[in-house]
Design a protein around this motif. Structure first.
Motif, short mmCIF file in Angstrom:
data_model
loop_
_atom_site.label_atom_id
_atom_site.label_comp_id
_atom_site.label_asym_id
_atom_site.label_seq_id
_atom_site.Cartn_x
_atom_site.Cartn_y
_atom_site.Cartn_z
N SER A 4 34.16 45.60 44.28
CA SER A 4 33.92 45.28 42.88
C SER A 4 34.87 44.19 42.40
N LYS A 5 36.13 44.25 42.84
CA LYS A 5 37.08 43.21 42.47
C LYS A 5 36.73 41.88 43.11
N ILE A 6 36.26 41.93 44.36
CA ILE A 6 35.95 40.69 45.08
C ILE A 6 34.73 40.01 44.51
N PHE A 7 33.68 40.77 44.23
CA PHE A 7 32.42 40.17 43.79
C PHE A 7 32.23 40.28 42.27
N THR A 8 32.18 41.50 41.76
CA THR A 8 31.82 41.70 40.36
C THR A 8 32.84 41.11 39.39
N ALA A 9 34.10 41.46 39.56
CA ALA A 9 35.14 40.98 38.64
C ALA A 9 35.24 39.46 38.67
N ARG A 10 35.22 38.90 39.86
CA ARG A 10 35.32 37.43 39.98
C ARG A 10 34.11 36.74 39.37
N PHE A 11 32.94 37.31 39.55
CA PHE A 11 31.71 36.70 39.03
C PHE A 11 31.75 36.63 37.51
N TYR A 12 32.07 37.75 36.86
CA TYR A 12 32.09 37.76 35.41
C TYR A 12 33.26 36.95 34.85
N ALA A 13 34.37 36.91 35.58
CA ALA A 13 35.51 36.10 35.12
C ALA A 13 35.19 34.61 35.20
N SER A 14 34.54 34.18 36.28
CA SER A 14 34.24 32.76 36.45
C SER A 14 33.14 32.28 35.52
N ASN A 15 32.32 33.21 35.00
CA ASN A 15 31.22 32.84 34.11
C ASN A 15 31.42 33.40 32.70
N ALA A 16 32.67 33.66 32.35
CA ALA A 16 32.95 34.27 31.05
C ALA A 16 32.46 33.40 29.90
N ALA A 17 32.62 32.09 30.02
CA ALA A 17 32.22 31.20 28.93
C ALA A 17 30.71 31.26 28.70
N ILE A 18 29.95 31.30 29.78
CA ILE A 18 28.49 31.36 29.66
C ILE A 18 28.06 32.69 29.04
N PHE A 19 28.66 33.78 29.51
CA PHE A 19 28.31 35.09 28.95
C PHE A 19 28.68 35.18 27.47
N PHE A 20 29.79 34.58 27.10
CA PHE A 20 30.18 34.58 25.69
C PHE A 20 29.17 33.80 24.85
N LEU A 21 28.71 32.65 25.38
CA LEU A 21 27.73 31.84 24.66
C LEU A 21 26.41 32.59 24.50
N VAL A 22 25.96 33.24 25.57
CA VAL A 22 24.71 34.00 25.51
C VAL A 22 24.85 35.17 24.55
N PHE A 23 25.98 35.85 24.64
CA PHE A 23 26.20 37.00 23.74
C PHE A 23 26.22 36.55 22.29
N TYR A 24 26.86 35.41 22.04
CA TYR A 24 26.92 34.90 20.67
C TYR A 24 25.52 34.53 20.17
N PHE A 25 24.70 33.93 21.04
CA PHE A 25 23.36 33.52 20.64
C PHE A 25 22.48 34.73 20.34
#
Length: 368
Positions: A4-25
């Motif tokens: 989970s740390k290798i794949f999941t945590a890194r994935f969401y951390a590296s794409n945090a800006a995109i997820f924030f933009l989508v969440f805001y929209f």
């Protein structure tokens, strides 16, 4: 836990800006008391409209590809070689369960929203849309697992996409006008796919909101919004030319041919919109209207690109001039001056290009 740390945590951390933009929209711009009705309207919109549903499925597919590419990229990284000694020894049910948990954790946001959509579609008697979403998401969660298994069994192998790309490069020599389009497909696919998704939605909404009878001006106003979605791609074109194609100024090509290369590149870039627009409007829009859509679109993007031959035109000033040109185009469209608009854009673009091309010096920020 370690995976989970290798794949999941890194994935969401590296794409945090995109997820924030989508969440805001989807959640930030909507008042709290209207949030439920907003999403119900959105879900009912794509579960009751085939074109809208196809667009949403395309968006989920793009996100799924992004998840799969992240896992494959992580497996290909040099610091991840130890994973082949752990994941490679798994077999049978444990292997597929592990891969499924990894991919499920990355693709979870799309699955969660689609689960709500299925419930709403089922309640509204849109059984076909619910079945399509369920089948689609089943494929989205199963197909990538075979690619993960293929990679873990063959460490160090070149991916199918890379091999196809290398073979295509050997078979075809890219013409000069296609270099930026090729760059977008390879290194700018994220921004390109987002742009195409937005423009597809604009075309669907524009045509759906248009009252009968068919109104050319209404479609052209919607087309201006489609072109606005491409402004960042046009702005980045200058940086690409400055960094990768600066030596082409030495090529023995006449100005009219260089100008034609830009026009052809933007025609190909806008080809998905032209095809989608033709499919949506072929029953009401004649060949002359379709030609007008193409001419206005290509002329506008070419003019925006030629404006960037003024070196001091930074991003803020560029967008300011883009908005001014859109306002002028809007008034000309409302005044039925369609072809005068095309002629004015072409004359202005070629005049700027002929005056500024050989005097242009790239901004220092783009060449450093």
């Amino acid at each position: 836990m370690a995976l989970s740390k290798i794949f999941t945590a890194r994935f969401y951390a590296s794409n945090a800006a995109i997820f924030f933009l989508v969440f805001y929209f989807f959640f930030g711009i909507v008042p709290g008391n209207m949030l439920l009705s907003y999403h119900l309207t959105l879900i009912r919109g794509f579960t009751s409209n085939t074109d809208f549903l196809f667009l949403v499925l395309s968006g989920w597919a793009i996100y799924n590809v992004k998840c799969a590419f992240f896992v494959l990229k992580t497996l290909s990284a040099r610091e991840s070689l130890y994973l082949y000694g752990t994941l490679g020894v798994l077999d049978g049910t444990s292997k597929w369960t592990t891969w499924y948990r990894i991919h499920f954790s990355l693709y979870l946001p799309a699955l969660a929203y689609s689960a709500v959509a299925v419930c709403v579609a089922w309640k509204d008697k849109h059984i076909g849309a619910a079945a399509v979403i369920v089948l689609f998401q089943l494929l989205m969660t199963v197909i990538p697992l075979y690619f993960y298994d293929y990679r873990i069994k063959r460490p160090g192998t070149t991916s199918i996409f890379i091999r196809w790309q290398q073979k295509l490069n050997r078979l075809f020599t890219k013409p000069l006008w296609a270099y930026y389009v090729y760059e977008l497909l390879n290194n700018g696919s994220r921004s390109l796919f987002i742009t195409k998704g937005v423009t597809g939605l604009i075309i669907i909404v524009t045509y759906s909101l248009m009252e009968q009878p068919y109104e050319l001006r209404f479609m052209l106003v919607g087309l201006l919004l489609v072109l606005l979605a491409h402004t960042v791609l046009v702005f980045n074109h200058r940086q690409f030319d400055d960094l990768k194609l600066s030596m082409t100024v030495q090529f023995p090509l006449p100005l009219w041919k260089r100008y034609g290369h830009t026009s052809l590149a933007y025609f190909v870039l806008l080809l998905p919109e032209f095809i989608f627009l033709a499919v949506r409007t072929y029953q009401v829009a004649g060949p002359l209207d379709q030609l007008l859509f193409i001419c206005v679109s290509v002329s506008m993007l070419v003019m925006w690109r030629k404006l960037l031959y003024f070196s001091k035109l930074d991003q803020d000033k560029y967008f300011r001039w883009v908005l001014i040109s859109v306002v002028v185009a809007l008034f000309m469209i409302l005044g039925y001056w369609y072809w005068y608009l095309v002629i004015a854009l072409q004359v202005l673009a070629f005049t700027i290009f002929s005056i500024r091309y050989y005097k242009y010096e790239p901004p220092l920020a783009e060449v450093q």
